[in-house]
Design a protein around this motif. Structure first.
Motif, PDB file in Angstrom:
ATOM      1  N   ILE B 290       0.395  -1.010   0.222  1.00  0.00           N
ATOM      2  CA  ILE B 290       0.095   0.432   0.206  1.00  0.00           C
ATOM      3  C   ILE B 290       0.971   1.001  -0.060  1.00  0.00           C
ATOM      4  O   ILE B 290       1.729   1.687   1.093  1.00  0.00           O
ATOM      5  CB  ILE B 290      -1.388   0.347   1.238  1.00  0.00           C
ATOM      6  CG1 ILE B 290      -1.390  -1.619   1.139  1.00  0.00           C
ATOM      7  CG2 ILE B 290      -1.614   1.206   1.303  1.00  0.00           C
ATOM      8  CD1 ILE B 290      -2.919  -1.564   2.571  1.00  0.00           C
ATOM      9  N   CYS B 295      -1.899   6.856  -1.019  1.00  0.00           N
ATOM     10  CA  CYS B 295      -3.898   6.204   0.042  1.00  0.00           C
ATOM     11  C   CYS B 295      -4.208   7.238   0.569  1.00  0.00           C
ATOM     12  O   CYS B 295      -3.472   8.627   1.275  1.00  0.00           O
ATOM     13  CB  CYS B 295      -3.523   5.436   0.858  1.00  0.00           C
ATOM     14  SG  CYS B 295      -4.301   4.877   2.189  1.00  0.00           S
ATOM     15  N   ILE B 296      -5.625   8.037   0.632  1.00  0.00           N
ATOM     16  CA  ILE B 296      -5.909   8.621   1.385  1.00  0.00           C
ATOM     17  C   ILE B 296      -7.073   8.224   2.699  1.00  0.00           C
ATOM     18  O   ILE B 296      -7.619   8.554   2.424  1.00  0.00           O
ATOM     19  CB  ILE B 296      -7.052   9.484  -0.081  1.00  0.00           C
ATOM     20  CG1 ILE B 296      -8.019   8.384  -0.272  1.00  0.00           C
ATOM     21  CG2 ILE B 296      -6.685  10.318  -0.490  1.00  0.00           C
ATOM     22  CD1 ILE B 296      -9.437   8.892  -0.808  1.00  0.00           C
ATOM     23  N   GLN B 297      -6.734   7.145   3.157  1.00  0.00           N
ATOM     24  CA  GLN B 297      -7.123   6.411   4.439  1.00  0.00           C
ATOM     25  C   GLN B 297      -8.739   6.377   4.130  1.00  0.00           C
ATOM     26  O   GLN B 297      -9.312   7.066   5.440  1.00  0.00           O
ATOM     27  CB  GLN B 297      -6.598   7.178   5.151  1.00  0.00           C
ATOM     28  CG  GLN B 297      -5.384   7.274   4.975  1.00  0.00           C
ATOM     29  CD  GLN B 297      -4.818   6.374   6.396  1.00  0.00           C
ATOM     30  OE1 GLN B 297      -5.141   6.317   7.246  1.00  0.00           O
ATOM     31  NE2 GLN B 297      -3.355   6.043   6.037  1.00  0.00           N
ATOM     32  N   CYS B 298      -9.131   6.386   2.809  1.00  0.00           N
ATOM     33  CA  CYS B 298     -10.997   5.606   2.667  1.00  0.00           C
ATOM     34  C   CYS B 298     -11.359   4.762   3.379  1.00  0.00           C
ATOM     35  O   CYS B 298     -12.674   4.471   3.300  1.00  0.00           O
ATOM     36  CB  CYS B 298     -11.304   6.262   1.236  1.00  0.00           C
ATOM     37  SG  CYS B 298     -10.766   4.551   0.512  1.00  0.00           S
ATOM     38  N   GLY B 299     -10.747   3.567   3.184  1.00  0.00           N
ATOM     39  CA  GLY B 299     -10.994   2.402   4.077  1.00  0.00           C
ATOM     40  C   GLY B 299     -12.042   1.248   3.438  1.00  0.00           C
ATOM     41  O   GLY B 299     -11.995   0.557   3.621  1.00  0.00           O
ATOM     42  N   ALA B 300     -11.407   1.984   1.624  1.00  0.00           N
ATOM     43  CA  ALA B 300     -12.196   1.116   1.177  1.00  0.00           C
ATOM     44  C   ALA B 300     -11.536  -0.327   1.028  1.00  0.00           C
ATOM     45  O   ALA B 300     -12.660  -1.197   0.900  1.00  0.00           O
ATOM     46  CB  ALA B 300     -12.282   1.752  -0.282  1.00  0.00           C
ATOM     47  N   CYS B 301     -10.209  -0.398   0.770  1.00  0.00           N
ATOM     48  CA  CYS B 301     -10.216  -1.704   0.310  1.00  0.00           C
ATOM     49  C   CYS B 301     -10.328  -2.607   2.094  1.00  0.00           C
ATOM     50  O   CYS B 301     -10.404  -3.864   2.439  1.00  0.00           O
ATOM     51  CB  CYS B 301      -8.426  -1.236   0.344  1.00  0.00           C
ATOM     52  SG  CYS B 301      -7.810  -0.379   2.026  1.00  0.00           S
ATOM     53  N   LEU B 315      -2.467   0.101   6.482  1.00  0.00           N
ATOM     54  CA  LEU B 315      -2.302   1.225   5.588  1.00  0.00           C
ATOM     55  C   LEU B 315      -1.460   2.425   6.026  1.00  0.00           C
ATOM     56  O   LEU B 315      -0.133   2.775   5.528  1.00  0.00           O
ATOM     57  CB  LEU B 315      -3.954   2.181   6.052  1.00  0.00           C
ATOM     58  CG  LEU B 315      -5.349   1.985   5.798  1.00  0.00           C
ATOM     59  CD1 LEU B 315      -6.411   2.227   5.429  1.00  0.00           C
ATOM     60  CD2 LEU B 315      -5.178   1.104   4.319  1.00  0.00           C
ATOM     61  N   CYS B 334      -9.144  -0.115  -5.212  1.00  0.00           N
ATOM     62  CA  CYS B 334      -8.463   0.897  -4.434  1.00  0.00           C
ATOM     63  C   CYS B 334      -9.090   2.182  -5.706  1.00  0.00           C
ATOM     64  O   CYS B 334      -8.339   1.864  -6.739  1.00  0.00           O
ATOM     65  CB  CYS B 334      -6.920   1.287  -3.908  1.00  0.00           C
ATOM     66  SG  CYS B 334      -6.679   2.448  -3.905  1.00  0.00           S
ATOM     67  N   PHE B 336      -6.604   4.676  -6.175  1.00  0.00           N
ATOM     68  CA  PHE B 336      -6.252   6.019  -6.160  1.00  0.00           C
ATOM     69  C   PHE B 336      -5.170   5.084  -6.730  1.00  0.00           C
ATOM     70  O   PHE B 336      -4.155   5.669  -6.269  1.00  0.00           O
ATOM     71  CB  PHE B 336      -6.745   6.739  -5.239  1.00  0.00           C
ATOM     72  CG  PHE B 336      -7.434   7.066  -4.631  1.00  0.00           C
ATOM     73  CD1 PHE B 336      -8.023   8.439  -5.148  1.00  0.00           C
ATOM     74  CD2 PHE B 336      -8.332   6.256  -3.998  1.00  0.00           C
ATOM     75  CE1 PHE B 336      -8.988   8.868  -4.582  1.00  0.00           C
ATOM     76  CE2 PHE B 336      -9.386   7.070  -3.048  1.00  0.00           C
ATOM     77  CZ  PHE B 336     -10.063   8.179  -3.920  1.00  0.00           C
ATOM     78  N   ALA B 338      -2.868   2.983  -5.266  1.00  0.00           N
ATOM     79  CA  ALA B 338      -2.244   3.064  -4.124  1.00  0.00           C
ATOM     80  C   ALA B 338      -1.796   1.266  -3.055  1.00  0.00           C
ATOM     81  O   ALA B 338      -1.058   1.121  -2.976  1.00  0.00           O
ATOM     82  CB  ALA B 338      -3.517   3.598  -2.804  1.00  0.00           C
ATOM     83  N   VAL B 339      -3.176   0.375  -4.091  1.00  0.00           N
ATOM     84  CA  VAL B 339      -2.670  -0.970  -3.485  1.00  0.00           C
ATOM     85  C   VAL B 339      -2.189  -1.612  -4.602  1.00  0.00           C
ATOM     86  O   VAL B 339      -2.276  -1.594  -5.735  1.00  0.00           O
ATOM     87  CB  VAL B 339      -3.632  -1.855  -3.646  1.00  0.00           C
ATOM     88  CG1 VAL B 339      -3.277  -3.054  -2.882  1.00  0.00           C
ATOM     89  CG2 VAL B 339      -4.160  -0.715  -2.191  1.00  0.00           C
TER      90      VAL B 339
HETATM   91  S1  SF4 Z   1      -8.683   1.694  -0.271  1.00  0.00           S
HETATM   92 FE1  SF4 Z   1      -7.081   3.111  -1.097  1.00  0.00          FE
HETATM   93  S2  SF4 Z   1      -7.100   4.635  -0.607  1.00  0.00           S
HETATM   94 FE2  SF4 Z   1      -8.623   4.127   0.481  1.00  0.00          FE
HETATM   95  S3  SF4 Z   1      -7.829   3.002   2.166  1.00  0.00           S
HETATM   96 FE3  SF4 Z   1      -7.704   1.501   0.255  1.00  0.00          FE
HETATM   97  S4  SF4 Z   1      -5.416   2.593  -0.057  1.00  0.00           S
HETATM   98 FE4  SF4 Z   1      -6.330   4.172   1.339  1.00  0.00          FE
END
Ligand code: SF4
Ligand code: SF4
Lengths: 206, 394
Positions: B290, B295-301, B315, B334, B336, B338-339
């Motif tokens: 990650i 990563c914007i820490q949205c927590g989707a993952c 994260l 993700c 963005f 980021a992953v």
């Molecule tokens: S989905 Fe992507 S942007 Fe959102 S918390 Fe997980 S790694 Fe971060």
């Protein structure tokens, strides 16, 4: 070998019930882990004496146990073991060993001599009727000779001691994770004992 | 992933150009053709030919789309689910044809005629180290489902994929994955993180009990999948209780809880083999990374992870927990970018390199194992439609 493996399989519960004595004690000693190991050695020697006593006891009562095999009572012992383990798992580190109550009665001077204290604690823990110990007791009672019964307990002691080995490393050991796994393991073992008890009942009462 | 917790493959990840995709897909097409036909000419009977062609086209289409799109889970999951369903569709009629019943008798257990399944690997190799006894009543070397074959397969796959085993190779995993995808919005959204340790406790208990009693404890009283494969014939109170436990665990862990939570509850919260495989992640070269800058820490993952291998700490750390099964869902969701799937220790910036290098062997093993199961499962369905029975045929 089966005594050692039984000790290994139930040692997580030993750790859960006896770590509350050892860990605070180690922390209070504020000694290095090398010295902690020496104390663990003395403590384990004390436990060995306690287990030896029970090995002899188990052999003495084995004819009684033999006649109870596959009976309602034997099933009940397994069920009781299961229920005790569930309770141990639930209360885990807050639940004292029988020996913890006895510890309070030890004269204060002895606390000044960590070596002697380690041996005494070991003997008391060895004489503790915790669920893993009861399981070993019923299994040892099935052995045919006095020597076999004592050897079984010595092996059981060796198996459970493995779990105590990381304790001197209290500072380095990730105890919360091990404690959680140990607690769940207690519950699964409890399920297994209850299952065994029910099986003996269902099979024995046919 | 939407706000309400459902997977959606929204972002366009890094794609691979078509010419590269085709070039990379050619060896897979040839290898799957070889393994699915087993080097034989195409069958003449339509009931055999159709399943072969359909499963071959399906597998390769999924692989090409996986390469091209830059996504992993979106094209892995359908194959994985059909692979598990194929096993069940193949296994039960097969047993009925061979034995006349799905239940295995005491005599066959004694004779070592039980197919070895990977679930018993932890119960076999760890106690074997102590006791020098293989506790499973199967054949050591005879046939594909022998102890020797399975151990070699497991060892090779574990070195290459780590716990990727649980999302690409395990022939049961697709069942709870399939059920976990039924509801668009899971009804239970909060699962205690402490429960993630249950599989390790199950592992500890079954390994040690197996060593003490020299029997495969998990198979005897805990395996939910016995309900859809084979189990000891119910002849007494003991086997009756065992069967009740198997069915209850299957219904609870593989059907109901995955539907309600949207998670792979059997794999993530119970399976001792999964816990065991987690340790192989430590030595495996592939891992999810990650990128903390993206990563914007949205927590989707975190919400999407089917095995509860991601949390806020991950994260911050930049990697999942050791229980990650490398399903690739976090990579897909993700938005963005980021992953990514990466080779551990390599610098970030080449998301496709790690992904392709991982996906290639992973998909190949899944295609080799799953291809024939999907094919045979399809054959059984065609048999059912054309003859009204799952058994018989050629
Ligand atoms: S989905 Fe992507 S942007 Fe959102 S918390 Fe997980 S790694 Fe971060
Ligand atoms: S961390 Fe990502 S790859 Fe690993 S199991 Fe969770 S969703 Fe799948």
């Amino acid at each position: 070998m089966s005594g050692f493996l039984l000790g290994l399989s139930l040692g997580a519960a030993c750790l859960a019930s006896c770590a509350p004595i050892l860990v605070p004690w180690y922390l209070a000693q504020a000694a290095g882990w090398g010295r902690n190991f020496v104390l663990l050695g003395l403590f384990s020697a004390g436990r060995l004496v306690g287990y030896g006593v029970f090995g002899i006891l188990a052999w003495i009562i084995h004819p009684v146990i033999d006649s109870l095999r596959h009976s309602f009572v034997f099933g009940l012992i397994y069920l009781a073991l299961g229920i005790m383990l569930i309770h141990f798992g639930r209360t885990q580190f807050h639940n004292p060993c029988v020996s913890k109550g006895l510890m309070r009665r030890i004269p204060a001077e002895i606390f000044a001599r960590p070596g002697i204290l380690a041996v005494i604690m070991g003997v008391l823990v060895g004489l503790n009727l915790c669920p893993p110990f009861l399981a070993a007791f019923t299994k040892a009672a099935e052995t045919p000779s006095l020597a076999a019964s004592v050897i079984f307990f010595v092996c059981f002691w060796a198996g459970t001691t493995v779990y105590l080995l990381p304790l001197p490393m209290v500072g380095l050991f990730r105890q919360p994770v091990a404690a959680i796994v140990g607690r769940f393991a207690c519950w699964i073992m409890a399920g297994y004992f209850i299952y065994q008890g029910v099986l003996i009942w269902v099979g024995g009462l046919k | 992933m939407t706000e309400r917790g459902r997977t959606s493959y929204g972002c366009p990840p890094t794609r691979i150009a078509w010419h590269w995709t085709i070039l990379l897909a050619v060896p897979m097409v040839l290898l799957t053709a070889m393994t699915m036909t087993q080097g034989q000419p195409l069958p003449k009977e339509l009931r055999l030919l159709i399943p072969l062609i359909v499963s071959f086209v399906f597998l390769n289409a999924m692989f090409i789309l996986m390469l091209r799109s830059g996504r992993i889970d979106q094209f892995r999951s359908p194959v994985f689910i059909l692979y598990a369903l194929g096993l069940v569709m193949m296994f039960i009629p097969n047993m009925l044809e061979v034995r006349g019943t799905v239940a295995i008798g005491a005599e066959e257990i004694v004779q070592g005629k039980v197919p070895f399944c990977h679930m018993v690997i932890p119960m076999t190799i760890i106690p074997a180290a102590f006791t020098r006894t293989i506790i499973f009543p199967g054949s050591m070397l005879e046939g594909f489902a022998s102890i020797g074959t399975m151990l070699v397969l497991w060892l090779v796959v574990s070195i290459v994929l780590g716990r990727g085993w649980c999302s690409w190779v395990c022939f049961y995993g697709g069942l709870d994955e399939g059920f976990s995808r039924i509801l668009r919005t899971p009804l239970i959204r909060r699962i205690s993180p402490t429960l993630r340790y249950v599989p390790f406790a199950v592992l500890l208990v079954i390994v040690l009990l197996s060593a003490v009693y020299l029997t495969p404890t998990y198979c005897e009283w805990l395996c939910p999948y016995k309900s859809v494969t084979e189990f000891a014939a119910v002849t007494d109170a003991r086997t009756l209780i065992q069967t009740v436990i198997f069915v209850a665990l299957f219904v609870g862990l593989v059907i109901i809880l995955p539907i309600l939570t949207g998670k792979r509850t059997q794999c993530g919260l119970f399976c001792p083999m999964g816990a065991f495989q987690s340790f192989t992640n430590k030595v495996n070269i592939f891992g999810i990374r990650i990128d903390k800058d993206k990563c914007i820490q949205c927590g989707a993952c975190i919400k999407a992870c089917p095995t509860l291998s991601l949390d806020q700490t991950c994260l911050e750390k930049g990697s999942p927990r050791m229980t990650c099964s490398k399903c690739g869902r976090c990579v897909d969701v993700c938005k963005f970018g980021a992953v990514s799937m990466q080779i551990k220790g390599t610098p970030p910036g080449h998301p496709n390199l790690g992904r392709v290098l991982f996906v290639y062997p992973a998909f190949l093993v899944m295609a080799i194992m799953g291809g024939s199961m999907i094919q045979q499962g399809l054959y059984r369905i065609i048999l059912l439609v054309t003859t009204g029975s799952l058994v018989g045929g050629s």
